[in-house]
Each structure stands twice: as C-alpha cells, then as structure tokens.
Write a protein that holds these residues in place. Structure first.
Motif, PDB file in Angstrom:
ATOM      1  N   ILE A 275      50.090  34.724  32.909  1.00  0.00           N
ATOM      2  CA  ILE A 275      50.416  33.352  33.322  1.00  0.00           C
ATOM      3  C   ILE A 275      49.206  32.776  34.042  1.00  0.00           C
ATOM      4  O   ILE A 275      48.727  33.346  35.031  1.00  0.00           O
ATOM      5  CB  ILE A 275      51.646  33.331  34.255  1.00  0.00           C
ATOM      6  N   ALA A 276      48.711  31.629  33.592  1.00  0.00           N
ATOM      7  CA  ALA A 276      47.467  31.076  34.119  1.00  0.00           C
ATOM      8  C   ALA A 276      47.516  30.800  35.617  1.00  0.00           C
ATOM      9  O   ALA A 276      46.556  31.098  36.338  1.00  0.00           O
ATOM     10  CB  ALA A 276      47.112  29.800  33.351  1.00  0.00           C
ATOM     11  N   TRP A 277      48.629  30.241  36.118  1.00  0.00           N
ATOM     12  CA  TRP A 277      48.658  29.866  37.532  1.00  0.00           C
ATOM     13  C   TRP A 277      48.651  31.084  38.460  1.00  0.00           C
ATOM     14  O   TRP A 277      48.333  30.959  39.643  1.00  0.00           O
ATOM     15  CB  TRP A 277      49.851  28.961  37.851  1.00  0.00           C
ATOM     16  N   MET A 278      48.971  32.268  37.929  1.00  0.00           N
ATOM     17  CA  MET A 278      48.977  33.474  38.756  1.00  0.00           C
ATOM     18  C   MET A 278      47.603  34.126  38.867  1.00  0.00           C
ATOM     19  O   MET A 278      47.402  35.030  39.693  1.00  0.00           O
ATOM     20  CB  MET A 278      49.981  34.486  38.205  1.00  0.00           C
ATOM     21  N   VAL A 279      46.654  33.678  38.064  1.00  0.00           N
ATOM     22  CA  VAL A 279      45.315  34.278  38.092  1.00  0.00           C
ATOM     23  C   VAL A 279      44.672  34.125  39.461  1.00  0.00           C
ATOM     24  O   VAL A 279      44.063  35.067  39.991  1.00  0.00           O
ATOM     25  CB  VAL A 279      44.425  33.668  36.986  1.00  0.00           C
ATOM     26  N   GLU A 280      44.807  32.959  40.062  1.00  0.00           N
ATOM     27  CA  GLU A 280      44.163  32.697  41.351  1.00  0.00           C
ATOM     28  C   GLU A 280      44.713  33.569  42.479  1.00  0.00           C
ATOM     29  O   GLU A 280      43.927  34.255  43.172  1.00  0.00           O
ATOM     30  CB  GLU A 280      44.287  31.203  41.691  1.00  0.00           C
ATOM     31  N   PRO A 281      46.043  33.651  42.712  1.00  0.00           N
ATOM     32  CA  PRO A 281      46.514  34.533  43.789  1.00  0.00           C
ATOM     33  C   PRO A 281      46.253  36.019  43.527  1.00  0.00           C
ATOM     34  O   PRO A 281      45.973  36.780  44.465  1.00  0.00           O
ATOM     35  CB  PRO A 281      48.027  34.242  43.865  1.00  0.00           C
ATOM     36  N   LEU A 282      46.314  36.432  42.260  1.00  0.00           N
ATOM     37  CA  LEU A 282      46.033  37.831  41.954  1.00  0.00           C
ATOM     38  C   LEU A 282      44.550  38.149  42.158  1.00  0.00           C
ATOM     39  O   LEU A 282      44.193  39.262  42.549  1.00  0.00           O
ATOM     40  CB  LEU A 282      46.461  38.166  40.526  1.00  0.00           C
ATOM     41  N   SER A 283      43.693  37.174  41.914  1.00  0.00           N
ATOM     42  CA  SER A 283      42.256  37.365  42.158  1.00  0.00           C
ATOM     43  C   SER A 283      41.993  37.542  43.643  1.00  0.00           C
ATOM     44  O   SER A 283      41.186  38.402  44.057  1.00  0.00           O
ATOM     45  CB  SER A 283      41.462  36.172  41.623  1.00  0.00           C
ATOM     46  N   ARG A 284      42.669  36.746  44.464  1.00  0.00           N
ATOM     47  CA  ARG A 284      42.521  36.885  45.915  1.00  0.00           C
ATOM     48  C   ARG A 284      42.963  38.271  46.373  1.00  0.00           C
ATOM     49  O   ARG A 284      42.305  38.916  47.197  1.00  0.00           O
ATOM     50  CB  ARG A 284      43.360  35.820  46.638  1.00  0.00           C
ATOM     51  N   ALA A 285      44.086  38.716  45.823  1.00  0.00           N
ATOM     52  CA  ALA A 285      44.607  40.037  46.190  1.00  0.00           C
ATOM     53  C   ALA A 285      43.639  41.141  45.783  1.00  0.00           C
ATOM     54  O   ALA A 285      43.441  42.118  46.520  1.00  0.00           O
ATOM     55  CB  ALA A 285      45.965  40.260  45.535  1.00  0.00           C
ATOM     56  N   ALA A 286      43.030  40.999  44.608  1.00  0.00           N
ATOM     57  CA  ALA A 286      42.086  42.008  44.111  1.00  0.00           C
ATOM     58  C   ALA A 286      40.885  42.144  45.034  1.00  0.00           C
ATOM     59  O   ALA A 286      40.442  43.258  45.355  1.00  0.00           O
ATOM     60  CB  ALA A 286      41.638  41.646  42.701  1.00  0.00           C
ATOM     61  N   ILE A 287      40.356  41.009  45.485  1.00  0.00           N
ATOM     62  CA  ILE A 287      39.192  41.030  46.374  1.00  0.00           C
ATOM     63  C   ILE A 287      39.565  41.678  47.702  1.00  0.00           C
ATOM     64  O   ILE A 287      38.837  42.521  48.230  1.00  0.00           O
ATOM     65  CB  ILE A 287      38.648  39.605  46.589  1.00  0.00           C
ATOM     66  N   ALA A 288      40.729  41.299  48.243  1.00  0.00           N
ATOM     67  CA  ALA A 288      41.173  41.854  49.519  1.00  0.00           C
ATOM     68  C   ALA A 288      41.410  43.361  49.428  1.00  0.00           C
ATOM     69  O   ALA A 288      41.188  44.093  50.399  1.00  0.00           O
ATOM     70  CB  ALA A 288      42.445  41.141  49.975  1.00  0.00           C
ATOM     71  N   ALA A 289      41.852  43.829  48.253  1.00  0.00           N
ATOM     72  CA  ALA A 289      42.138  45.255  48.071  1.00  0.00           C
ATOM     73  C   ALA A 289      40.883  46.092  47.887  1.00  0.00           C
ATOM     74  O   ALA A 289      40.944  47.322  47.911  1.00  0.00           O
ATOM     75  CB  ALA A 289      43.071  45.454  46.881  1.00  0.00           C
ATOM     76  N   GLY A 290      39.729  45.428  47.657  1.00  0.00           N
ATOM     77  CA  GLY A 290      38.470  46.157  47.550  1.00  0.00           C
ATOM     78  C   GLY A 290      37.881  46.248  46.158  1.00  0.00           C
ATOM     79  O   GLY A 290      36.973  47.040  45.920  1.00  0.00           O
ATOM     80  N   ALA A 291      38.377  45.426  45.218  1.00  0.00           N
ATOM     81  CA  ALA A 291      37.844  45.455  43.847  1.00  0.00           C
ATOM     82  C   ALA A 291      36.379  45.056  43.818  1.00  0.00           C
ATOM     83  O   ALA A 291      35.888  44.333  44.692  1.00  0.00           O
ATOM     84  CB  ALA A 291      38.665  44.539  42.938  1.00  0.00           C
ATOM     85  N   ASP A 292      35.681  45.521  42.783  1.00  0.00           N
ATOM     86  CA  ASP A 292      34.251  45.239  42.620  1.00  0.00           C
ATOM     87  C   ASP A 292      33.989  44.089  41.653  1.00  0.00           C
ATOM     88  O   ASP A 292      32.828  43.746  41.406  1.00  0.00           O
ATOM     89  CB  ASP A 292      33.528  46.487  42.105  1.00  0.00           C
ATOM     90  N   GLY A 293      35.071  43.531  41.090  1.00  0.00           N
ATOM     91  CA  GLY A 293      34.866  42.428  40.154  1.00  0.00           C
ATOM     92  C   GLY A 293      36.175  41.970  39.551  1.00  0.00           C
ATOM     93  O   GLY A 293      37.243  42.545  39.778  1.00  0.00           O
ATOM     94  N   LEU A 294      36.074  40.898  38.780  1.00  0.00           N
ATOM     95  CA  LEU A 294      37.218  40.304  38.092  1.00  0.00           C
ATOM     96  C   LEU A 294      36.858  40.056  36.637  1.00  0.00           C
ATOM     97  O   LEU A 294      35.695  39.792  36.312  1.00  0.00           O
ATOM     98  CB  LEU A 294      37.613  38.965  38.734  1.00  0.00           C
ATOM     99  N   MET A 295      37.859  40.121  35.780  1.00  0.00           N
ATOM    100  CA  MET A 295      37.693  39.793  34.369  1.00  0.00           C
ATOM    101  C   MET A 295      38.711  38.709  34.050  1.00  0.00           C
ATOM    102  O   MET A 295      39.922  38.955  34.080  1.00  0.00           O
ATOM    103  CB  MET A 295      37.905  41.022  33.494  1.00  0.00           C
ATOM    104  N   ILE A 296      38.233  37.503  33.762  1.00  0.00           N
ATOM    105  CA  ILE A 296      39.111  36.338  33.663  1.00  0.00           C
ATOM    106  C   ILE A 296      38.944  35.645  32.313  1.00  0.00           C
ATOM    107  O   ILE A 296      37.820  35.426  31.851  1.00  0.00           O
ATOM    108  CB  ILE A 296      38.807  35.346  34.811  1.00  0.00           C
ATOM    109  N   GLU A 297      40.073  35.285  31.728  1.00  0.00           N
ATOM    110  CA  GLU A 297      40.042  34.596  30.439  1.00  0.00           C
ATOM    111  C   GLU A 297      39.949  33.083  30.647  1.00  0.00           C
ATOM    112  O   GLU A 297      40.695  32.507  31.441  1.00  0.00           O
ATOM    113  CB  GLU A 297      41.271  34.954  29.612  1.00  0.00           C
ATOM    114  N   VAL A 298      39.020  32.484  29.912  1.00  0.00           N
ATOM    115  CA  VAL A 298      38.772  31.041  30.001  1.00  0.00           C
ATOM    116  C   VAL A 298      38.749  30.471  28.589  1.00  0.00           C
ATOM    117  O   VAL A 298      38.123  31.046  27.692  1.00  0.00           O
ATOM    118  CB  VAL A 298      37.420  30.754  30.706  1.00  0.00           C
ATOM    119  N   HIS A 299      39.442  29.355  28.394  1.00  0.00           N
ATOM    120  CA  HIS A 299      39.481  28.693  27.087  1.00  0.00           C
ATOM    121  C   HIS A 299      39.359  27.192  27.292  1.00  0.00           C
ATOM    122  O   HIS A 299      39.959  26.639  28.219  1.00  0.00           O
ATOM    123  CB  HIS A 299      40.784  29.027  26.352  1.00  0.00           C
TER     124      HIS A 299
END
Length: 340
Positions: A275-299
């Motif tokens: 779901i597109a609108w969930m990408v932003e909050p999940l990205s924030r959570a990933a950074i806070a959890a210590g992830a080293d990067g994101l992979m995001i679909e753009v069209h």
C-alpha cells in the motif's frame, strides 16, 4: 569455531597458524578489527583439538559456535560489513536508498523515473526486467529487452543498478548489472546461491515469504561459503494471517539480524504492506530500528502500472519522502550515500 588472537600477534605467526588450519582441510575467515582479531574456522571442526590451539602463543581464546551459519555470523566478523558498489556504500553507518519501478515497461517510463529518483537523492536505480509472478498470466517483464533499457538508464544517469536474477544460467547476461537481486521466491534456490557465491558481485538477498531468520541467514551463508562476502540482506515482509496488508513487515528482524550478523540490512517497505501510503511510516520505522537502507518502488503513473501499482510512489511523493529519510537518517547518525 572462532580463534581469538592476542593483540600483539605477529603477522608471520598468524600466517603460520592460517597455514595449519588450511592443512586441516578447513576454511579460515580472517577478521581484523580495531579491538579484536578473529580467525573463524569453517568446516567440520569436531575433531579440532582446542587445547592445541590454546597452546599457540598468539591465541588468546577458542570458542565453539553453535549457530549453523558461520561466515555470516557476527561472532566470526565483529565489525559491520560495508558493501561498496562503485563508491556507493551500504552498511556501517552508510545509508542508501534504492528506487525505481517494480517492472520495466518502456524506455520512456524508465527514463522518466530514473531521472527523477536520482534528482531526489536515490543512490541506486532498481527495475525488474524478469518478473516472477504468482500467476502465469500476469506480466512477466520485458526480460532481455528490459535489461537493455536498464543498462541504458545506468549509462544515462550514472546510477548503479539493481535487478532480479532468476537463474544461474543468466549470470553472464547480468555482467554489467551492479547488484544482483535474489527475490523472496528464490531465497532457497540453492543452485543459484552457490553460483552467485562464485562471483564477487554484490547480492541483494530477499527474505522468503515464510522463512525464519535462521533460514534467511543460511541462504546468505550459501553465497558467502562460495567466497562472495558482498551480501546485503533485505527484509520485505513475511506471510501471516493478516489480510489488510500484503505482507507483515517484520521490523524486529532488523535489530535481530544486526545482532546475529555483520551484513548490512535493507528494508523494502513497498512489498511489505503493498500500500503506497504505508511506505512512509514503515520507512521511518526501518530507520529507527537500525536499517542500512530502503528499497522503494516508484512509478510515474501508478494507476497504469503493469505490476504492483498500488504500492508504488509517484516521483513527487518519493521526493517528499526522501526529505524525511535524509533528516531521520542524520538523526540516527547515518550518512546518506549518493552516487557522485
């Protein structure tokens, strides 16, 4: 088994110990950190005499490792691994964003998206040329024609490219691809993993839909056991009983993987929820959890996308997200990687 060396161990004596380990028919994973130098023994160590090792004047301690994954184990390699792709780094404080369409549909589509994601600060361009789909009637990608378009976009933008490889027979065709993606459905394609282990290409390994963390790390081990240390782990959501999202993002996998392994961890929030609108909050959570990067679909036109339009961001929404990502990554003490 790991052998911890004394701080003042001389190189000649270390080389002699490595030669002895090789004579035992074992592989030695030598890891020199700022504080500790470790030799990891890979193979059947059941017959290794620990007392003999401890008697060596340069050995400080010997420990047996219970986990079945060795090369991917943080106890074998205490320092974080940094995967360097043509100067763009992932891991050990370097944060990278991989962005682009789920599937390559046309030259115009890919060119438009490639230019926009680069301008917004993406470090890598992703695009699917070969698409493994649940239904045989769904769009399977442009295949070799799509790969040619992706290579052309790489030449145009200078961005390193990431695309999914389906079979060990394709390795030669993917020679100019910077990062080879192993999709969730292929996470346990051991024949493919073994062949990728013979290369030195960076491998983006996605977690299988129903795979445990140990199974995930064992798949990474297949690649590393072949001699390729350049593995990036990608958590993309797992299958649960929840039906309101496509998959359930296992955010706990990030700190768990970072504790168990030294490999960099990337989150794919697009596939996680679908779901597109969930990408932003999940990205924030990933950074806070210590992830080293994101992979995001753009069209550029998600409503008309041939694959996964519902989870794809528009170039405008991706640009807005990147502003947040940069700020939050900086807050967590990470450096945004960017090509050029």
């Amino acid at each position: 088994m790991i052998v911890i060396l004394k701080k003042d161990a001389q190189k000649a004596k270390i080389d002699s110990l490595l030669h002895t380990i090789d004579a035992w028919g074992l592989k030695a994973n030598y890891s020199k950190g700022d504080e500790t130098t470790i030799i990891g023994l890979i193979g059947d160590t059941s017959k290794v005499d620990t007392d003999s090792l401890l008697a060596n004047e340069i050995v400080s301690d010997v420990r047996r490792i219970s986990e079945p994954y060795k090369a991917a184990n943080r106890r074998f390699h205490p320092e974080d691994t940094v995967v360097d792709v043509g100067g763009v780094k992932i891991g050990q404080g370097f944060f990278s964003v991989i962005a682009g369409p789920c599937s390559i549909e046309s030259e115009a589509q890919l060119t438009t998206i490639a230019k926009s994601v680069k301008q917004s600060g993406a470090a890598f361009l992703r695009g699917g040329a070969f698409k493994p789909r649940t239904s045989p009637y769904s769009f399977q990608g442009m295949e070799n024609d799509g790969l040619k378009l992706l290579l052309a976009a790489k030449k145009m933008t200078g961005l390193p490219i990431v695309t999914e490889i389906m079979s060990e027979t394709q390795i030669e065709d993917f020679e100019d691809v910077d990062v080879l993606q192993v999709g969730a459905r292929n996470m346990q394609n051991f024949r493919l993993l073994k062949e990728l282990g013979k290369t030195r290409k960076p491998i983006l390994l996605k977690r299988g839909l129903s795979s445990t963390i140990e199974e995930f790390l064992m798949s990474a081990e297949y690649i590393m056991a072949g001699g390729n240390p350049n593995v990036i782990l990608c958590e993309r959501g797992i299958r649960t009983f929840e039906t309101m999202v496509r998959n359930t993002l296992d955010i706990s996998a990030v700190p768990l993987l970072k504790r168990q392994s030294h490999l960099p961890v990337v989150i794919d929030p697009s596939h996680a929820a679908g779901i597109a609108w969930m990408v932003e909050p999940l990205s924030r959570a990933a950074i806070a959890a210590g992830a080293d990067g994101l992979m995001i679909e753009v069209h550029n036109n998600p409503k008309e996308a041939k694959c996964d339009g519902a989870q794809s961001l528009t170039p405008e929404s991706f640009d807005a997200l990147m502003g947040q990502v940069a700020a939050r990554a900086a807050f967590e003490g990470k450096v945004m990687s960017r090509h050029g």
